[in-house]
Design a protein around this motif. Structure first.
Motif: not given
Length: 93
Positions: A7-8, A14-15, A24-36
């Motif tokens: 799970t995320p 969000e998203g 994972a790590g490439k989707a637009s929702a990943c931008a700025g995520c600390p886990n990217q």
């Protein structure tokens, strides 16, 4: 969801598509995520990671195999004695 699917993370954007997704790590929702960076490496979907997740799930199943009943103590607001009731029930049982 099966135990082999991750799970995320709780601090994900969000998203979030989840760390085992091919995006994972490439989707637009990943931008700025600390886990990217961790998600984009693919380490969550490697055979070793999936085996470790399955082993952990097996350990949890074994640990909970003797649990036959569960009690839920809840309320819609705080300060009503949920912890007190839960502790007293545990002590009584």
């Amino acid at each position: 969801m099966s135990s082999s699917e991750a799970t995320p993370p709780s601090n994900a954007n969000e998203g979030c598509v989840g760390p085992t997704s091919s995006d994972a790590g490439k989707a637009s929702a990943c931008a700025g995520c600390p886990n990217q960076s961790a998600c984009s490496t693919g380490k969550f979907s490697s055979p070793e990671a999936k085996a470790a997740q399955e082993a952990e799930a097996d350990q949890i199943r074994a640990a909970l195999s003797n649990v036959s009943h569960a009690l839920l103590v809840l309320s819609g607001k705080g300060g009503v004695g949920k912890s007190t009731v839960a502790c007293q029930m545990a002590h009584t049982l």
